[in-house]
Design an enzyme around this catalytic site. Sequence first.
Site, PDB file in Angstrom:
ATOM      1  N   ARG A 114       0.828  -1.212   0.000  1.00  0.00           N
ATOM      2  CA  ARG A 114       0.000   0.000   0.000  1.00  0.00           C
ATOM      3  C   ARG A 114       0.858   1.256   0.000  1.00  0.00           C
ATOM      4  NH1 ARG A 114      -4.872  -0.431   4.073  1.00  0.00           N
ATOM      5  NH2 ARG A 114      -3.280  -1.695   5.006  1.00  0.00           N
TER       6      ARG A 114
ATOM      7  N   GLU B 225      -4.019 -23.216   2.578  1.00  0.00           N
ATOM      8  CA  GLU B 225      -3.690 -23.875   3.854  1.00  0.00           C
ATOM      9  C   GLU B 225      -3.567 -22.874   4.997  1.00  0.00           C
ATOM     10  OE1 GLU B 225      -3.086 -27.529   4.315  1.00  0.00           O
ATOM     11  OE2 GLU B 225      -3.710 -26.513   6.127  1.00  0.00           O
TER      12      GLU B 225
ATOM     13  N   ILE C  27      -0.616 -25.004  10.998  1.00  0.00           N
ATOM     14  CA  ILE C  27      -1.090 -26.390  11.168  1.00  0.00           C
ATOM     15  C   ILE C  27      -1.666 -26.922   9.866  1.00  0.00           C
ATOM     16  CG2 ILE C  27      -2.587 -27.910  12.502  1.00  0.00           C
ATOM     17  CD1 ILE C  27      -2.737 -25.732  14.648  1.00  0.00           C
TER      18      ILE C  27
ATOM     19  N   GLY D 236       0.584  -8.486  22.971  1.00  0.00           N
ATOM     20  CA  GLY D 236       0.507  -8.496  21.504  1.00  0.00           C
ATOM     21  C   GLY D 236      -0.300  -9.652  20.936  1.00  0.00           C
TER      22      GLY D 236
ATOM     23  N   LYS E  97     -13.140 -19.618  10.048  1.00  0.00           N
ATOM     24  CA  LYS E  97     -12.344 -20.844   9.927  1.00  0.00           C
ATOM     25  C   LYS E  97     -13.251 -22.077   9.983  1.00  0.00           C
ATOM     26  CE  LYS E  97      -8.363 -18.534  12.003  1.00  0.00           C
ATOM     27  NZ  LYS E  97      -7.747 -18.138  13.275  1.00  0.00           N
TER      28      LYS E  97
HETATM   29  N1  HSE Z   1      -6.312 -13.556  15.432  1.00  0.00           N
HETATM   30  C1  HSE Z   1      -6.173 -14.954  15.158  1.00  0.00           C
HETATM   31  C2  HSE Z   1      -5.923 -15.694  16.438  1.00  0.00           C
HETATM   32  C3  HSE Z   1      -5.084 -15.283  14.206  1.00  0.00           C
HETATM   33  O1  HSE Z   1      -5.871 -15.099  17.507  1.00  0.00           O
HETATM   34  O2  HSE Z   1      -5.787 -16.906  16.378  1.00  0.00           O
HETATM   35  C4  HSE Z   1      -5.472 -14.991  12.799  1.00  0.00           C
HETATM   36  O3  HSE Z   1      -6.535 -15.790  12.397  1.00  0.00           O
END
Ligand code: HSE
Length: 429
Positions: free
Chosen positions: A46, A127, A134, A185, A203
Amino acid sequence: MSKPVKVALLGCGVVGSQVARLLQEQADDLAARVGAPLELAGVAVRKMSRKREVDLDPALLTTDAHALVTRPDVDIVVEVIGGIEPARALILAAMAGGKSIVSANKALLAEDGATLHAANKADLYFEAAVAGAIPLIRPLRESMAGDRVHRVLGIVNGTTNYILDKMDSTGASFTDALEEAQSLGYAEADPTADIEGFDAAAKAAILAGIAFHSRVTASDVHREGITGVSASDVASAKAMGYVIKLLAICARSDDGRSIGVRVHPAMIPRTHPLAGVREAYNAVFVEAESAGRLMFYGAGAGGAPTASAVLGDIVAVARNRIAGTRGPSESVYADLSVHPMGETVTRYHVSLDVADKPGVLATVAEMFSRHDVSIQTVRQEGRGDDAQLVLVTHRASDAALSTTVEGLRELDIVRAVASVMRVEGDETP
Ligand code: HSE
């Protein structure tokens, strides 16, 4: 060795910079595995001037992502920018030119994977979209292609697992554990996508689609986050030998005609393999007819772990291009419908604030019986005005349990329904 396979990278943030680094640092190994050098053709960003975690030839950088993905010499487009647009438009433009696609974009695949699969002319590998490093997509799509999956049960969000693990190990409140996750973090300044379950729901939709050969989108997923999980829920679970996890569950119905796809906090026995998944780790438990129970465990996020999955896909699609072939594509022959949450059958842990006097237990039990929900165990905590009844049910439908809870709320002897939580991973009938 074949002529170089040219890779265009869209995005050079946490994951993209690690993909670029690995492509450069492991160039010789990757070339030997692919049978041709993997050459970085360009990196769309960007802002040109931003500091990056990788040393890149400035001539590779461009802000014109569309021009990069439509360049005739580009073979593979790697999309790690995330979000719906412009990622979707760029992938579609690349597909129109016959490029192979590697994407880590869970939101796009969960919302509009069907459009991408329909437009795909080469390979679409993703993936890294589910649980970072994983391997899950390829095991489900390829290794288990000869089996019948019954259920996928997983911890697919590291931030919420970190928070719940802290609450469990230290007794912290949700707010304190979230603050700690933010300071370290793990959680973002705006943690909504993680703590409200949106990330896990995307997911779950992707996993359900692949595991059950059906089309599932994020909007099909029943979603509850962890903001309502209290320190006392965690303590109560602990007292019973359970731990609370945010689970993504994709399962065939008992009659096999539909699937349930849901994300919500649930109690699981401390003896269950998922209970040992601590801190920000992810793990997915797959139950299949012939394979039995399989567990996949590891880092579900982070630059290098996610880049590992992206690189694996780049190698796979590069090999396919050289061989003039394609890998497996979408397989939606079953197209099972997703049933409403009310039809989901599971067990429940219900805590009620009640007065400790004769007839209270009988009245409460009668409400469960009226809605055909069978009680497995009852425990009383506290006495007098501070009494709490803690009930665990046998398997019942979510609809029956909800009606029971509505009825309990209207009883004079129930001061409050303190908590209702599903119990998973403990297959007593
Ligand atoms: N924020 C996600 C997590 C990672 O805490 O697992 C990215 O999908």
